[in-house]
Motif scaffolding. Structure first.
Motif, PDB file in Angstrom:
ATOM      1  N   LEU A   1      -8.911  18.130  47.083  1.00 31.07           N
ATOM      2  CA  LEU A   1      -9.013  17.033  48.256  1.00 31.07           C
ATOM      3  C   LEU A   1     -10.025  17.498  48.973  1.00 31.07           C
ATOM      4  O   LEU A   1     -10.132  16.060  49.148  1.00 31.07           O
ATOM      5  N   LEU A   2     -10.904  18.163  49.225  1.00 31.85           N
ATOM      6  CA  LEU A   2     -12.374  18.156  49.746  1.00 31.85           C
ATOM      7  C   LEU A   2     -13.307  17.620  48.624  1.00 31.85           C
ATOM      8  O   LEU A   2     -14.141  16.555  49.106  1.00 31.85           O
ATOM      9  N   HIS A   3     -13.046  17.864  47.158  1.00 29.88           N
ATOM     10  CA  HIS A   3     -13.840  17.168  46.181  1.00 29.88           C
ATOM     11  C   HIS A   3     -13.025  15.557  45.994  1.00 29.88           C
ATOM     12  O   HIS A   3     -13.747  14.425  45.945  1.00 29.88           O
ATOM     13  N   MET A   4     -11.869  15.304  46.604  1.00 29.52           N
ATOM     14  CA  MET A   4     -12.269  14.105  47.001  1.00 29.52           C
ATOM     15  C   MET A   4     -12.567  12.961  48.077  1.00 29.52           C
ATOM     16  O   MET A   4     -13.371  12.159  47.509  1.00 29.52           O
ATOM     17  N   ALA A   5     -12.125  14.097  48.719  1.00 31.38           N
ATOM     18  CA  ALA A   5     -13.441  13.201  50.447  1.00 31.38           C
ATOM     19  C   ALA A   5     -14.583  13.042  49.833  1.00 31.38           C
ATOM     20  O   ALA A   5     -15.962  12.005  50.808  1.00 31.38           O
ATOM     21  N   HIS A   6     -15.662  14.366  49.271  1.00 33.34           N
ATOM     22  CA  HIS A   6     -16.777  14.207  49.494  1.00 33.34           C
ATOM     23  C   HIS A   6     -17.206  13.217  48.206  1.00 33.34           C
ATOM     24  O   HIS A   6     -18.485  12.568  47.807  1.00 33.34           O
ATOM     25  N   GLY A   7     -16.630  12.902  46.979  1.00 29.46           N
ATOM     26  CA  GLY A   7     -16.830  11.848  45.778  1.00 29.46           C
ATOM     27  C   GLY A   7     -16.948  10.416  46.082  1.00 29.46           C
ATOM     28  O   GLY A   7     -17.615   9.686  45.747  1.00 29.46           O
ATOM     29  N   GLN A   8     -16.005  10.868  47.255  1.00 23.97           N
ATOM     30  CA  GLN A   8     -15.254   9.160  47.784  1.00 23.97           C
ATOM     31  C   GLN A   8     -15.514   7.889  46.768  1.00 23.97           C
ATOM     32  O   GLN A   8     -15.900   7.017  46.282  1.00 23.97           O
ATOM     33  N   ARG A   9     -14.831   8.167  45.771  1.00 25.33           N
ATOM     34  CA  ARG A   9     -13.699   7.534  44.387  1.00 25.33           C
ATOM     35  C   ARG A   9     -12.800   7.779  43.965  1.00 25.33           C
ATOM     36  O   ARG A   9     -12.489   8.796  44.222  1.00 25.33           O
ATOM     37  N   ALA A  10     -12.911   7.068  43.547  1.00 24.78           N
ATOM     38  CA  ALA A  10     -10.995   7.225  42.575  1.00 24.78           C
ATOM     39  C   ALA A  10     -11.800   8.177  41.478  1.00 24.78           C
ATOM     40  O   ALA A  10     -12.589   8.340  41.339  1.00 24.78           O
ATOM     41  N   MET A  11     -10.654   9.709  41.750  1.00 19.73           N
ATOM     42  CA  MET A  11     -10.339  11.090  40.235  1.00 19.73           C
ATOM     43  C   MET A  11      -9.385  11.423  40.263  1.00 19.73           C
ATOM     44  O   MET A  11      -8.194  11.197  40.533  1.00 19.73           O
ATOM     45  N   THR A  12      -9.910  11.325  38.485  1.00 12.05           N
ATOM     46  CA  THR A  12      -8.197  11.436  37.571  1.00 12.05           C
ATOM     47  C   THR A  12      -7.631  12.775  38.064  1.00 12.05           C
ATOM     48  O   THR A  12      -8.764  14.349  38.366  1.00 12.05           O
ATOM     49  N   SER A  13      -7.139  12.922  37.280  1.00 13.09           N
ATOM     50  CA  SER A  13      -5.888  14.009  37.342  1.00 13.09           C
ATOM     51  C   SER A  13      -7.112  15.175  36.947  1.00 13.09           C
ATOM     52  O   SER A  13      -6.553  16.370  37.076  1.00 13.09           O
ATOM     53  N   GLU A  14      -7.288  14.402  35.074  1.00 15.57           N
ATOM     54  CA  GLU A  14      -8.633  16.064  34.450  1.00 15.57           C
ATOM     55  C   GLU A  14      -9.812  16.193  34.890  1.00 15.57           C
ATOM     56  O   GLU A  14      -9.976  16.837  34.941  1.00 15.57           O
ATOM     57  N   GLU A  15      -9.506  15.347  35.660  1.00 16.93           N
ATOM     58  CA  GLU A  15     -11.344  15.805  36.603  1.00 16.93           C
ATOM     59  C   GLU A  15     -11.011  16.812  37.609  1.00 16.93           C
ATOM     60  O   GLU A  15     -11.567  17.593  37.848  1.00 16.93           O
ATOM     61  N   LEU A  16     -10.054  16.616  38.239  1.00 14.21           N
ATOM     62  CA  LEU A  16      -9.607  17.518  39.633  1.00 14.21           C
ATOM     63  C   LEU A  16      -8.956  18.780  39.296  1.00 14.21           C
ATOM     64  O   LEU A  16      -9.251  19.586  39.816  1.00 14.21           O
ATOM     65  N   ALA A  17      -8.063  18.990  38.027  1.00 15.64           N
ATOM     66  CA  ALA A  17      -7.800  19.934  37.012  1.00 15.64           C
ATOM     67  C   ALA A  17      -8.953  20.379  36.613  1.00 15.64           C
ATOM     68  O   ALA A  17      -8.961  21.856  36.514  1.00 15.64           O
ATOM     69  N   GLN A  18     -10.285  19.780  36.222  1.00 11.25           N
ATOM     70  CA  GLN A  18     -11.503  20.268  36.146  1.00 11.25           C
ATOM     71  C   GLN A  18     -11.888  21.594  37.059  1.00 11.25           C
ATOM     72  O   GLN A  18     -12.571  22.861  36.428  1.00 11.25           O
ATOM     73  N   TYR A  19     -11.785  20.606  38.379  1.00 11.15           N
ATOM     74  CA  TYR A  19     -12.411  22.126  39.536  1.00 11.15           C
ATOM     75  C   TYR A  19     -11.816  23.273  39.456  1.00 11.15           C
ATOM     76  O   TYR A  19     -11.845  24.063  40.032  1.00 11.15           O
ATOM     77  N   LEU A  20     -10.275  23.356  38.944  1.00  5.60           N
ATOM     78  CA  LEU A  20      -8.903  24.447  39.061  1.00  5.60           C
ATOM     79  C   LEU A  20      -8.813  25.408  38.198  1.00  5.60           C
ATOM     80  O   LEU A  20      -8.910  25.867  37.771  1.00  5.60           O
ATOM     81  N   THR A  21     -10.007  24.642  36.919  1.00  8.17           N
ATOM     82  CA  THR A  21      -9.466  25.280  35.862  1.00  8.17           C
ATOM     83  C   THR A  21      -7.560  25.429  35.290  1.00  8.17           C
ATOM     84  O   THR A  21      -7.265  26.657  35.247  1.00  8.17           O
ATOM     85  N   THR A  22      -6.725  24.396  35.215  1.00 12.23           N
ATOM     86  CA  THR A  22      -5.771  24.110  34.942  1.00 12.23           C
ATOM     87  C   THR A  22      -5.451  22.953  34.802  1.00 12.23           C
ATOM     88  O   THR A  22      -6.125  22.008  33.424  1.00 12.23           O
ATOM     89  N   ASN A  23      -4.219  22.703  34.184  1.00 11.96           N
ATOM     90  CA  ASN A  23      -3.744  21.866  33.476  1.00 11.96           C
ATOM     91  C   ASN A  23      -3.510  19.974  34.789  1.00 11.96           C
ATOM     92  O   ASN A  23      -2.570  20.416  35.768  1.00 11.96           O
ATOM     93  N   PRO A  24      -3.873  18.637  34.276  1.00  8.50           N
ATOM     94  CA  PRO A  24      -3.922  18.111  34.854  1.00  8.50           C
ATOM     95  C   PRO A  24      -2.331  17.522  35.477  1.00  8.50           C
ATOM     96  O   PRO A  24      -1.863  17.240  36.248  1.00  8.50           O
ATOM     97  N   VAL A  25      -1.370  18.605  34.684  1.00  2.00           N
ATOM     98  CA  VAL A  25       0.015  17.689  35.012  1.00  2.00           C
ATOM     99  C   VAL A  25       0.674  18.423  36.369  1.00  2.00           C
ATOM    100  O   VAL A  25       1.161  17.851  36.811  1.00  2.00           O
ATOM    101  N   LEU A  26       0.280  20.073  36.371  1.00  2.81           N
ATOM    102  CA  LEU A  26       0.243  20.906  37.219  1.00  2.81           C
ATOM    103  C   LEU A  26      -0.851  19.729  38.665  1.00  2.81           C
ATOM    104  O   LEU A  26       0.421  19.810  39.787  1.00  2.81           O
ATOM    105  N   VAL A  27      -1.808  19.324  38.577  1.00  2.89           N
ATOM    106  CA  VAL A  27      -2.538  18.376  39.357  1.00  2.89           C
ATOM    107  C   VAL A  27      -1.956  17.599  40.365  1.00  2.89           C
ATOM    108  O   VAL A  27      -1.388  16.454  41.517  1.00  2.89           O
ATOM    109  N   ARG A  28      -0.903  17.041  39.004  1.00  2.00           N
ATOM    110  CA  ARG A  28      -0.609  15.199  38.756  1.00  2.00           C
ATOM    111  C   ARG A  28       1.088  15.699  40.363  1.00  2.00           C
ATOM    112  O   ARG A  28       1.176  15.189  41.401  1.00  2.00           O
ATOM    113  N   ARG A  29       1.748  16.961  39.904  1.00  2.00           N
ATOM    114  CA  ARG A  29       2.824  17.382  40.465  1.00  2.00           C
ATOM    115  C   ARG A  29       2.372  17.292  42.223  1.00  2.00           C
ATOM    116  O   ARG A  29       3.383  17.094  43.000  1.00  2.00           O
ATOM    117  N   VAL A  30       1.468  17.930  42.352  1.00  2.00           N
ATOM    118  CA  VAL A  30       1.394  18.609  43.732  1.00  2.00           C
ATOM    119  C   VAL A  30       0.840  16.760  44.310  1.00  2.00           C
ATOM    120  O   VAL A  30       1.312  16.985  45.696  1.00  2.00           O
TER     121      VAL A  30
END
Length: 162
Positions: free
Chosen positions: A14-43
């Motif tokens: 959420l902080l990356h999204m707020a700081h980025g001030q642009r739409a971010m894909t699940s793949e990008e967000l998953a990279q921040y957590l070293t996890t699977n984009p499906v898990l990010v989308r689910r949450v």
């Protein structure tokens, strides 16, 4: 016993999204957590149902913050995640016949309940805007000192479950 890092992980993205001030894909967000984009989308889908985030499909699409960071607290996010168990500790036996174990259970239950109530109350005192301000302060200080951007590829990151 493994720690539940879901709250920490979702606050991170959420902080990356707020700081980025642009739409971010699940793949990008998953990279921040070293996890699977499906898990990010689910949450994030659970947060979308509460109006905290929104998403658009297609080119240029992705996830964005859709709430007022000043009004959403860490408690709100904690509740949106299903109010995960705060403590991994518990009683050995929930309905003991042993009088000693009953006394132990009562003492621990009181301590756990009080500690959990205190923590959850504190989560209600901190907004996403508070976290965003603190991140911006640290980011600006880091940028001045190092002359580089916030890097997620340092060795300090481990894999996280969302």
């Amino acid at each position: 016993m493994r720690q539940d890092s879901k709250l920490s992980s979702i606050l991170h993205v959420l902080l990356h999204m707020a700081h980025g001030q642009r739409a971010m894909t699940s793949e990008e967000l998953a990279q921040y957590l070293t996890t699977n984009p499906v898990l990010v989308r689910r949450v994030l889908a659970g947060l979308r149902s509460r109006g905290y985030v929104s998403s658009d499909k297609g080119h240029g699409g992705g996830w964005v913050i859709s709430c007022d960071l000043q009004t959403v607290t860490l408690r709100d996010i904690y509740d949106a995640l299903g109010a995960p168990t705060v403590f991994a500790m518990g009683n050995r036996n929930d309905k003991p016949e042993c009088l000693v174990e009953q006394v132990v259970n009562e003492a621990l239950a009181t301590a756990f309940d009080e500690a959990e109530a205190l923590l959850i109350a504190r989560l209600g005192d901190v907004t996403l805007a508070d976290l965003a301000r603190e991140f911006s302060r640290k980011f600006n200080a880091h940028s001045k000192n190092k002359g580089k951007s916030h890097d997620h590829h340092d060795n300090h990151h481990q894999g996280h479950d969302v």
